[in-house]
Enzyme design. Structure first.
Site, PDB file in Angstrom:
ATOM      1  N   HIS A 188       0.926  -1.039   0.028  1.00  0.00           N
ATOM      2  CA  HIS A 188       0.082   0.086   0.058  1.00  0.00           C
ATOM      3  C   HIS A 188       0.805   1.198   0.076  1.00  0.00           C
ATOM      4  CE1 HIS A 188      -3.439   2.442   1.381  1.00  0.00           C
ATOM      5  NE2 HIS A 188      -2.440   3.143   1.745  1.00  0.00           N
ATOM      6  N   GLU A 189       1.836   1.385   1.016  1.00  0.00           N
ATOM      7  CA  GLU A 189       2.746   2.728   1.085  1.00  0.00           C
ATOM      8  C   GLU A 189       3.617   3.087  -0.223  1.00  0.00           C
ATOM      9  OE1 GLU A 189       0.361   3.202   4.490  1.00  0.00           O
ATOM     10  OE2 GLU A 189       1.934   4.393   3.348  1.00  0.00           O
TER      11      GLU A 189
ATOM     12  N   HIS B  26       1.677   4.855  -2.774  1.00  0.00           N
ATOM     13  CA  HIS B  26       2.029   6.379  -2.349  1.00  0.00           C
ATOM     14  C   HIS B  26       3.398   6.684  -2.928  1.00  0.00           C
ATOM     15  CE1 HIS B  26      -1.460   6.676  -0.251  1.00  0.00           C
ATOM     16  NE2 HIS B  26      -1.332   6.142   0.706  1.00  0.00           N
TER      17      HIS B  26
ATOM     18  N   HIS C 145      -5.339   7.508  -2.222  1.00  0.00           N
ATOM     19  CA  HIS C 145      -6.271   6.358  -1.654  1.00  0.00           C
ATOM     20  C   HIS C 145      -7.425   5.907  -2.624  1.00  0.00           C
ATOM     21  CE1 HIS C 145      -4.978   6.929   2.559  1.00  0.00           C
ATOM     22  NE2 HIS C 145      -4.174   6.071   2.100  1.00  0.00           N
TER      23      HIS C 145
END
Lengths: 127, 190
Positions: free
Chosen positions: B124-125, B128, B134
């Site tokens: 997930h990170e 980014h 998101h």
């Protein structure tokens, strides 16, 4: 703390509750606009941190005001929940979940499903 | 899927990115391997490659585990709550909360209400770090919340569509055929 699996974690390190940083939000379940409930100010800090309440404030009130209702509706929209504007159980359960620290709404504009619209605009321009 | 304001991404001249771990954390090879796997999830779908570097200062992407106030104004908050955060390109910083109980192999035996799957959070990170915001799609890796005991490491269609808007597809594989889109694996307890 890194472990290959849970069975290798010493019991002393395994808290047997899910008491996390936001556990106090449990008490807010069912709250709605017009009420004043202790703990709402902490929820406003949470919603500000993740982009749902714009202006920062050091002393949010415990009033369930219009600004909070609007923020809760935005949150419910982003998380595919019924946009009741109230702190119903599904909404509180979602708020309590562990999560990423990056804001969902940045600069008050990019919501969590705005990418497609942005890329379509970009695509059209490219054409 | 969504992007950061201005759709920042790594420039077309920067396709081979390096990453390194904060030496102060003294991470084991097992932990580092989890991040290697997590980077592969994104390189499968894009022209990007990720190579581990031992030089933390010069690496494009810097990864560290910190507790509480760690100097970037985004304090961590102990067990659960905020798990990690990362910054948009080209800043390249990925921070994880050292107070969490991270599982690096088998979250399925979990049953614990507080053990978090490290690779799921890492994937997930990294999204980014590459420029994704998101997503509202719950199956997506970029959905902001994840429960303990849940493992979600394969990109969903929404993630792939978003990252390919920024970088295009992996030249080595056809974007319509490729790794399977991910689903969510959860432990029996959930």
């Amino acid at each position: 703390h890194f472990f290959p699996n849970v069975s290798s974690i010493p019991p002393s390190l395994l808290p047997n509750t899910t008491a996390g940083a936001w556990d106090s939000f449990h008490k807010l379940s069912g709250c709605h606009s017009g009420q004043t409930v202790p703990g709402i100010s902490k929820l406003k800090t949470y919603l500000h941190y993740f982009g749902y309440i714009g202006n920062a404030s050091k002393n949010y009130t415990d009033d369930f005001d219009d600004g909070l209702e609007s923020a809760v509706k935005n949150y419910q929209l982003n998380f595919n929940l019924n946009t009741t504007g109230e702190l119903d159980e599904p909404t509180v359960n979602q708020i309590l979940k562990p999560r990423c620290g990056v804001a969902d709404i940045i600069n008050g504009s990019s919501t969590m499903n705005s990418g497609k619209a942005a890329s379509m605009v970009g695509h059209t321009v490219a054409h | 899927y969504s992007f950061f304001p201005g759709m920042p991404r790594w420039s077309s001249r920067r396709r081979d990115l390096t990453y390194a771990f904060d030496p102060r954390n003294q991470l084991s090879d097992d932990v580092k391997r989890v991040f290697g796997n997590a980077f592969t999830r994104w390189s499968e779908w894009t022209p990007l490659t990720f190579t581990e570097s031992s030089n933390y200062d010069t690496a494009d992407l810097k990864i560290g585990f910190y507790g509480g106030n760690h100097g970037d104004g985004e304090d961590f908050d102990g067990v659960l709550g905020t798990l990690a955060h990362a910054f948009a390109p080209p800043r390249g910083l990925l921070h994880l909360d050292s107070d969490e109980t991270w599982i690096i192999d088998d979250v399925f035996a979990s049953g614990s209400p507080s053990a978090m799957d490290l690779e799921s959070v890492a994937v997930h990170e990294i999204g980014h770090l590459l420029g994704l915001g998101h997503s509202s799609i719950e199956e997506a890796v970029m959905f902001p919340t994840i429960s303990s005991g849940v493992r979600k490491v394969e990109l969903a269609r929404d993630d792939v569509e978003g990252i390919q808007v920024l970088y295009g597809s992996n030249p080595d594989s056809n974007s319509t055929v490729g790794p399977t889109f991910g689903g969510r694996e959860t432990s029996g307890a959930h």
